[in-house]
Write a protein that holds these residues in place. Structure first.
Motif, PDB file in Angstrom:
ATOM      1  N   LEU A  19     -21.833 -21.935  21.856  1.00  0.00           N
ATOM      2  CA  LEU A  19     -21.429 -22.929  22.844  1.00  0.00           C
ATOM      3  C   LEU A  19     -21.024 -24.227  22.151  1.00  0.00           C
ATOM      4  O   LEU A  19     -20.044 -24.876  22.553  1.00  0.00           O
ATOM      5  CB  LEU A  19     -22.568 -23.190  23.827  1.00  0.00           C
ATOM      6  N   GLY A  20     -21.761 -24.607  21.107  1.00  0.00           N
ATOM      7  CA  GLY A  20     -21.392 -25.794  20.348  1.00  0.00           C
ATOM      8  C   GLY A  20     -19.999 -25.682  19.767  1.00  0.00           C
ATOM      9  O   GLY A  20     -19.238 -26.657  19.730  1.00  0.00           O
ATOM     10  N   GLU A  21     -19.638 -24.481  19.321  1.00  0.00           N
ATOM     11  CA  GLU A  21     -18.288 -24.253  18.787  1.00  0.00           C
ATOM     12  C   GLU A  21     -17.249 -24.329  19.902  1.00  0.00           C
ATOM     13  O   GLU A  21     -16.165 -24.904  19.719  1.00  0.00           O
ATOM     14  CB  GLU A  21     -18.240 -22.901  18.090  1.00  0.00           C
ATOM     15  N   ILE A  22     -17.575 -23.763  21.059  1.00  0.00           N
ATOM     16  CA  ILE A  22     -16.655 -23.793  22.194  1.00  0.00           C
ATOM     17  C   ILE A  22     -16.388 -25.231  22.647  1.00  0.00           C
ATOM     18  O   ILE A  22     -15.276 -25.581  23.049  1.00  0.00           O
ATOM     19  CB  ILE A  22     -17.227 -22.953  23.367  1.00  0.00           C
ATOM     20  N   LEU A  23     -17.415 -26.078  22.532  1.00  0.00           N
ATOM     21  CA  LEU A  23     -17.316 -27.461  22.995  1.00  0.00           C
ATOM     22  C   LEU A  23     -17.162 -28.442  21.833  1.00  0.00           C
ATOM     23  O   LEU A  23     -17.563 -29.596  21.917  1.00  0.00           O
ATOM     24  CB  LEU A  23     -18.558 -27.822  23.813  1.00  0.00           C
ATOM     25  N   SER A  24     -16.557 -28.000  20.762  1.00  0.00           N
ATOM     26  CA  SER A  24     -16.457 -28.828  19.557  1.00  0.00           C
ATOM     27  C   SER A  24     -15.627 -30.094  19.764  1.00  0.00           C
ATOM     28  O   SER A  24     -15.710 -31.029  18.964  1.00  0.00           O
ATOM     29  CB  SER A  24     -15.864 -28.014  18.402  1.00  0.00           C
ATOM     30  N   ASP A  25     -14.823 -30.138  20.810  1.00  0.00           N
ATOM     31  CA  ASP A  25     -14.036 -31.335  21.099  1.00  0.00           C
ATOM     32  C   ASP A  25     -14.706 -32.219  22.144  1.00  0.00           C
ATOM     33  O   ASP A  25     -14.100 -33.160  22.662  1.00  0.00           O
ATOM     34  CB  ASP A  25     -12.627 -30.969  21.561  1.00  0.00           C
ATOM     35  N   CYS A  26     -15.974 -31.928  22.465  1.00  0.00           N
ATOM     36  CA  CYS A  26     -16.722 -32.704  23.456  1.00  0.00           C
ATOM     37  C   CYS A  26     -17.775 -33.561  22.764  1.00  0.00           C
ATOM     38  O   CYS A  26     -18.421 -33.114  21.822  1.00  0.00           O
ATOM     39  CB  CYS A  26     -17.407 -31.779  24.468  1.00  0.00           C
ATOM     40  N   ARG A  27     -17.964 -34.759  23.260  1.00  0.00           N
ATOM     41  CA  ARG A  27     -18.973 -35.649  22.702  1.00  0.00           C
ATOM     42  C   ARG A  27     -20.307 -35.546  23.437  1.00  0.00           C
ATOM     43  O   ARG A  27     -21.320 -36.013  22.935  1.00  0.00           O
ATOM     44  CB  ARG A  27     -18.480 -37.092  22.748  1.00  0.00           C
ATOM     45  N   ALA A  28     -20.281 -34.968  24.639  1.00  0.00           N
ATOM     46  CA  ALA A  28     -21.503 -34.877  25.429  1.00  0.00           C
ATOM     47  C   ALA A  28     -21.401 -33.735  26.422  1.00  0.00           C
ATOM     48  O   ALA A  28     -20.313 -33.252  26.738  1.00  0.00           O
ATOM     49  CB  ALA A  28     -21.760 -36.190  26.174  1.00  0.00           C
ATOM     50  N   VAL A  29     -22.569 -33.290  26.901  1.00  0.00           N
ATOM     51  CA  VAL A  29     -22.661 -32.308  27.988  1.00  0.00           C
ATOM     52  C   VAL A  29     -23.580 -32.893  29.054  1.00  0.00           C
ATOM     53  O   VAL A  29     -24.678 -33.363  28.749  1.00  0.00           O
ATOM     54  CB  VAL A  29     -23.224 -30.958  27.497  1.00  0.00           C
ATOM     55  N   LEU A  30     -23.110 -32.859  30.304  1.00  0.00           N
ATOM     56  CA  LEU A  30     -23.913 -33.299  31.435  1.00  0.00           C
ATOM     57  C   LEU A  30     -24.380 -32.077  32.202  1.00  0.00           C
ATOM     58  O   LEU A  30     -23.571 -31.219  32.547  1.00  0.00           O
ATOM     59  CB  LEU A  30     -23.112 -34.203  32.367  1.00  0.00           C
ATOM     60  N   ALA A  31     -25.687 -31.992  32.467  1.00  0.00           N
ATOM     61  CA  ALA A  31     -26.240 -30.880  33.229  1.00  0.00           C
ATOM     62  C   ALA A  31     -27.504 -31.363  33.919  1.00  0.00           C
ATOM     63  O   ALA A  31     -28.094 -32.377  33.530  1.00  0.00           O
ATOM     64  CB  ALA A  31     -26.532 -29.686  32.320  1.00  0.00           C
ATOM     65  N   SER A  32     -27.925 -30.609  34.936  1.00  0.00           N
ATOM     66  CA  SER A  32     -29.144 -30.997  35.646  1.00  0.00           C
ATOM     67  C   SER A  32     -30.397 -30.537  34.910  1.00  0.00           C
ATOM     68  O   SER A  32     -31.509 -30.929  35.272  1.00  0.00           O
ATOM     69  CB  SER A  32     -29.139 -30.428  37.065  1.00  0.00           C
ATOM     70  N   GLY A  33     -30.237 -29.715  33.877  1.00  0.00           N
ATOM     71  CA  GLY A  33     -31.371 -29.260  33.098  1.00  0.00           C
ATOM     72  C   GLY A  33     -30.920 -28.590  31.813  1.00  0.00           C
ATOM     73  O   GLY A  33     -29.812 -28.056  31.727  1.00  0.00           O
ATOM     74  N   PHE A  34     -31.784 -28.647  30.800  1.00  0.00           N
ATOM     75  CA  PHE A  34     -31.530 -28.022  29.502  1.00  0.00           C
ATOM     76  C   PHE A  34     -32.819 -27.378  29.002  1.00  0.00           C
ATOM     77  O   PHE A  34     -33.900 -27.945  29.181  1.00  0.00           O
ATOM     78  CB  PHE A  34     -31.107 -29.053  28.447  1.00  0.00           C
ATOM     79  N   ASP A  84     -41.411 -31.241  28.058  1.00  0.00           N
ATOM     80  CA  ASP A  84     -40.706 -31.215  26.773  1.00  0.00           C
ATOM     81  C   ASP A  84     -39.898 -32.467  26.549  1.00  0.00           C
ATOM     82  O   ASP A  84     -39.031 -32.515  25.703  1.00  0.00           O
ATOM     83  CB  ASP A  84     -39.801 -29.975  26.684  1.00  0.00           C
ATOM     84  N   GLY A  85     -40.184 -33.498  27.329  1.00  0.00           N
ATOM     85  CA  GLY A  85     -39.496 -34.757  27.156  1.00  0.00           C
ATOM     86  C   GLY A  85     -38.192 -34.838  27.931  1.00  0.00           C
ATOM     87  O   GLY A  85     -37.499 -35.838  27.903  1.00  0.00           O
ATOM     88  N   MET A  86     -37.830 -33.795  28.613  1.00  0.00           N
ATOM     89  CA  MET A  86     -36.616 -33.803  29.423  1.00  0.00           C
ATOM     90  C   MET A  86     -36.980 -33.582  30.885  1.00  0.00           C
ATOM     91  O   MET A  86     -36.268 -32.937  31.650  1.00  0.00           O
ATOM     92  CB  MET A  86     -35.643 -32.714  28.935  1.00  0.00           C
ATOM     93  N   GLY A  87     -38.103 -34.119  31.304  1.00  0.00           N
ATOM     94  CA  GLY A  87     -38.616 -33.891  32.652  1.00  0.00           C
ATOM     95  C   GLY A  87     -39.888 -33.069  32.552  1.00  0.00           C
ATOM     96  O   GLY A  87     -39.931 -32.062  31.851  1.00  0.00           O
ATOM     97  N   CYS A  88     -40.957 -33.495  33.201  1.00  0.00           N
ATOM     98  CA  CYS A  88     -42.247 -32.842  33.026  1.00  0.00           C
ATOM     99  C   CYS A  88     -42.257 -31.455  33.640  1.00  0.00           C
ATOM    100  O   CYS A  88     -41.635 -31.200  34.643  1.00  0.00           O
ATOM    101  CB  CYS A  88     -43.354 -33.688  33.637  1.00  0.00           C
ATOM    102  N   GLY A  89     -43.038 -30.558  33.045  1.00  0.00           N
ATOM    103  CA  GLY A  89     -43.173 -29.225  33.617  1.00  0.00           C
ATOM    104  C   GLY A  89     -43.645 -28.251  32.587  1.00  0.00           C
ATOM    105  O   GLY A  89     -43.672 -28.531  31.416  1.00  0.00           O
TER     106      GLY A  89
END
Length: 421
Positions: free
Chosen positions: A350-365, A416-421
């Motif tokens: 996925l990092g290779e697919i998005l190599s021209d992107c500086r960021a990814v926005l999502a509701s969770g990771f 995990d530091g990206m929202g408790c759970g």
């Protein structure tokens, strides 16, 4: 111009109310697993080593430093303290050091490390005029050290138990003496762990003092839930006072430590300001012209194309956006994400697919995609709301309203530091 080595607020309490420091979080990977450690990204109510809101590339770090010095001219010290270990990320660390030293030859520069991987770089640190190095040493007896470290990894080889403790100790002690011999001021951080090394602090102090350490910082264990030492008691103030008084007869003690985050900035006594935090966020998207050409876009996990409302792990595709001439954003395309399965390889692809992107926005990771994206130079942001509004905030350098901000992390936090759970 000669550097005033006494003008470091962590090493000299008398200047900490007037001189600030800034930590550049360019080192996400770590080569040691300590039994007290859980590194989190943007756990908004938690302030301790290993925590950061962003991970920056060396050029982004320089951009951030440029802005930070305009915002707060009291900053006189630049440091690298993680959020992993600087020498588990030697290319990023040394490139950041090179860029900073070129632009700011008269600023103090410090590095905080576990000491495992520093030895090959000591000559370069001296050449770049690094003035202060902190090494965390929690035991000088491998029988005690094996209780502190789950594993250490050198040259991709893991060492566990007593062998791992011997490996890191050998490197730490060599580094203290070698740094001292180069004229670099050495501070030794020691985590006081009840029932593990709290009766061993005097021996640590004597050992590092003999090797040339200048100052020691005895820090009480911060019991982080979910870690091996998460259920141990926090050392009492009385116990810490007794230990610091005892070892203070051997080596000077730092008594004003605030257990700074890996992205701390400003005076030690103050939390990072909103203005400095915005500058750091801005640096993740305000790239230099060369990088901006390579990474002009932002990917979004969305179910319908209006809202950021999908967990990245559940997204079969992401929409990629870029700025247009009207001051808004346009859809560049829709890209399929790698199929589930394959473990870390999925996220590397996925990092290779998005190599021209500086960021990814999502509701969770998940943790794996976060790490993979960061390693690829792509910043994951866990947000919700309108895509357009989030893109405007991100590209303008504002602070995104991270989903983690909805949760208050307390002593019971197990997330995990990206929202408790």
């Amino acid at each position: 111009m000669a550097l005033d080595i006494n003008n470091h607020p962590c090493f000299n309490k008398s200047v900490c109310k007037d001189t600030g420091r800034i930590h550049l979080p360019v080192a996400p990977k770590c080569n040691v697993m300590c039994n007290f450690c859980s590194r989190k990204y943007d756990c908004v109510n938690e302030s301790r080593p290993g925590v950061t809101s962003n991970v920056l590339s060396p050029k982004q770090a320089l951009n951030y430093l440029n802005d930070a010095l305009e915002i707060d001219p009291r900053i006189g010290v630049v440091g690298i303290a993680g959020p992993g270990d600087p020498f588990a990320n030697p290319e990023e660390t040394m490139e950041t050091l090179r860029l900073v030293r070129e632009k700011y030859p008269d600023m103090l520069f410090c590095i905080a490390t576990n000491g495992l991987g520093i030895i090959p770089y000591i000559e370069q640190l001296a050449e770049y005029n690094v003035t202060h190095v902190t090494i965390t040493i929690n035991a000088v007896d491998p029988e005690i050290g094996k209780e502190v470290y789950a594993w250490v990894r050198e040259s991709k080889r893991p060492y566990r138990g007593k062998l791992g403790a011997e490996k890191i100790l050998e490197n730490q002690l060599y580094a203290v003496k070698a740094l001292h011999d180069k004229g670099i001021i050495v501070k030794v951080n020691t985590i006081v762990i009840p029932g593990v090394n709290d009766d061993h602090i005097e021996e640590i102090a004597r050992t590092v003092k003999e090797l040339g350490a200048d100052i020691q910082n005895c820090m009480p264990l911060y019991p982080v839930p979910g870690t091996v030492f998460g259920t141990l008691p926090h050392p009492s103030k009385e116990q810490m006072n007794e230990i610091q008084s005892m070892v203070g007869e051997i080596i000077p003690q730092m008594l004003h430590c605030k257990r700074c985050r890996a992205d701390a900035a400003g005076l030690i006594e103050e939390d990072i300001s909103d203005e400095l935090m915005a500058a750091m966020t801005r640096s993740t998207v305000s790239l230099d012209p060369e990088e901006a050409e390579v990474r002009p876009y932002v990917a979004v996990a969305t179910m319908e194309g209006l809202l950021v409302n999908q967990h990245l792990g559940e997204a079969a595709s992401v929409r990629v956006y870029g700025p247009n001439d009207q001051g808004s954003f346009e859809l560049i395309g829709v890209r399929e994400t790698p199929a589930p399965g394959g473990g870390d390889l999925r996220w590397k692809k996925l990092g290779e697919i998005l190599s021209d992107c500086r960021a990814v926005l999502a509701s969770g990771f998940g943790k794996s995609p976060q790490k993979a994206l960061i390693d690829c130079g792509i910043m994951p942001h866990m947000v919700e709301g309108l895509i357009e509004e989030n893109l405007q905030t991100l590209y303008s350098g504002g602070k995104l309203r991270n989903c983690a901000a909805k949760f208050k992390c307390s002593s019971g936090c197990s997330g995990d530091g990206m929202g408790c759970g």
